[in-house]
Design an enzyme around this catalytic site. Structure first.
Site, short mmCIF file in Angstrom:
data_model
loop_
_atom_site.label_atom_id
_atom_site.label_comp_id
_atom_site.label_asym_id
_atom_site.label_seq_id
_atom_site.Cartn_x
_atom_site.Cartn_y
_atom_site.Cartn_z
N SER A 135 28.59 39.77 59.01
CA SER A 135 27.68 40.45 58.09
C SER A 135 26.83 41.47 58.81
CB SER A 135 26.76 39.42 57.41
OG SER A 135 25.74 40.06 56.69
N TYR A 159 20.41 33.21 56.50
CA TYR A 159 21.80 33.62 56.32
C TYR A 159 22.26 34.47 57.50
CZ TYR A 159 25.71 36.50 54.82
OH TYR A 159 26.90 37.18 54.78
N LYS A 163 25.16 33.73 60.53
CA LYS A 163 26.31 34.57 60.85
C LYS A 163 26.31 34.95 62.33
CE LYS A 163 28.68 35.02 57.04
NZ LYS A 163 30.11 34.66 56.95
#
Length: 348
Positions: A135, A159, A163
């Protein structure tokens, strides 16, 4: 089709985790149309089994489906025993920035723990090639500059941290296991839908990404769009993102599979368009595609968001000749085509 250098290594059996989700299902289409066999692992917490039926409508082939949670090591071992897999494309993850600030430990459990479980099961099965769905969010707040792969990482939410942790784990696996090969794709904001109108984005519950929310407002399921933040240091005050067609992203993953053996260790590339679009500009583009007004209201900023994320895609252009094919207007038209013909999503 977007250009990639002709280095295909021939048909393979590819395990696609999260293959019943938005990007995963579109990647299944591109894999099958490129001659590969596909085995999907998905727990359907975010994906839809119906999406795999749509893959069959488009390609004539339905991927083999295994309903498995990637944190379940024993279930993964059983999948690898049942299927002789050549490579993995790993999408399965929780993916909403805002939600990750509410349940951070769940994000680390699924995203980091699940990736560790997958890598270990793959190693036990003798599978050493993986394409990882990463991401752009791991770059954090970036100012006015486009981001290339050398930009420092500064995750601004759980998040993004998850990643980055997965990337680091895969890189370490490559460093200490000579046979391991990996490509990590830091893609930006995938939107749109398959041009056929059969396959698209259908989130469970309230959408946490802007385009499915826009689409549900346009089709009458929701009253108005919430724009999170109107005071960012951008021309119109709303956040700027690099929106890229989901089919371009899917083709980028197939290209990565072809190039995973190009060099030892983990390769790292951005996928995007290099064009920044604000949320308010996106709303206007979607309204034009749907030929209707889309009411909106500006609300407070969302925790974990940053003002601007736009890709520099020079590295992947040079390495693979990959480039995006679709512009913003096409992305919005394709997303609207799917939503208009599926006003309740796959539950039409």
């Amino acid at each position: 089709m977007s250009a990639t250098s002709d280095t295909s290594i021939g048909p393979q059996r590819v395990l696609v985790t999260g293959g019943a989700g938005f990007i995963g299902s579109h990647t299944c289409v591109e894999l099958i149309e490129s001659g590969h066999d596909v085995v999907v692992v998905d727990d359907l917490s975010a994906g839809h089994a119906a999406a795999l039926d749509r893959v069959r409508e488009i390609t004539g082939t339905r991927p083999v489906f295994e309903r498995v949670d990637i944190t379940d090591a024993a279930a993964l071992d059983a999948v690898f025993r049942r299927h002789s897999v050549d490579a993995i494309i790993h999408f399965a993850a929780r993916k909403a920035v805002g939600e990750s600030t509410e349940i951070p430990l769940d994000y680390f459990d699924t995203n980091v723990g699940g990736t560790a479980s997958l890598l270990a099961a793959a190693r036990r099965a003798g599978v050493h090639r993986i394409v990882f769905s990463s991401s752009c969010s791991i770059y954090g707040s970036t100012g006015a500059h486009d981001l290339d792969e050398s930009a420092p990482t500064a995750p601004a939410n759980p998040y993004a941290w998850s990643k980055l942790a997965c990337e680091q784990m895969i890189e370490q696996a490559c460093r200490y296991h000579d046979e391991q090969r990996a490509v990590s794709l830091r893609y930006f904001n995938p939107i749109g839908a398959h041009p056929s109108g059969l396959l698209g984005e259908d989130p469970h519950g309230t959408p946490r990404n802007v385009v499915p929310y826009l689409a549900q407002v346009a089709v009458g399921r929701r009253e108005r769009l919430q724009v999170f933040g109107g005071d960012y240091p951008t021309p119109d005050g709303s956040a700027i993102r690099d929106y890229v067609h989901v089919v371009d992203i899917a083709r980028g993953h197939v290209a990565a599979l072809d190039h995973v053996d190009d060099q030892p260790g983990m390769q790292l590339f951005n996928l995007g368009t290099g064009q920044g679009t604000s949320v308010l500009e996106l709303r206007a583009a979607f309204a034009a595609a749907a030929d209707r007004d889309i009411p909106y209201v500006v609300v407070d900023r969302r925790a974990g968001d940053v003002p601007r994320l736009v890709a520099d895609i020079g590295a992947v252009r040079r390495a693979w000749s990959w480039k995006p094919e679709y512009d913003l207007a096409t992305m919005c038209r394709d997303a609207w085509r799917f939503q208009k013909s599926h006003p309740e999503g796959y539950r039409r």
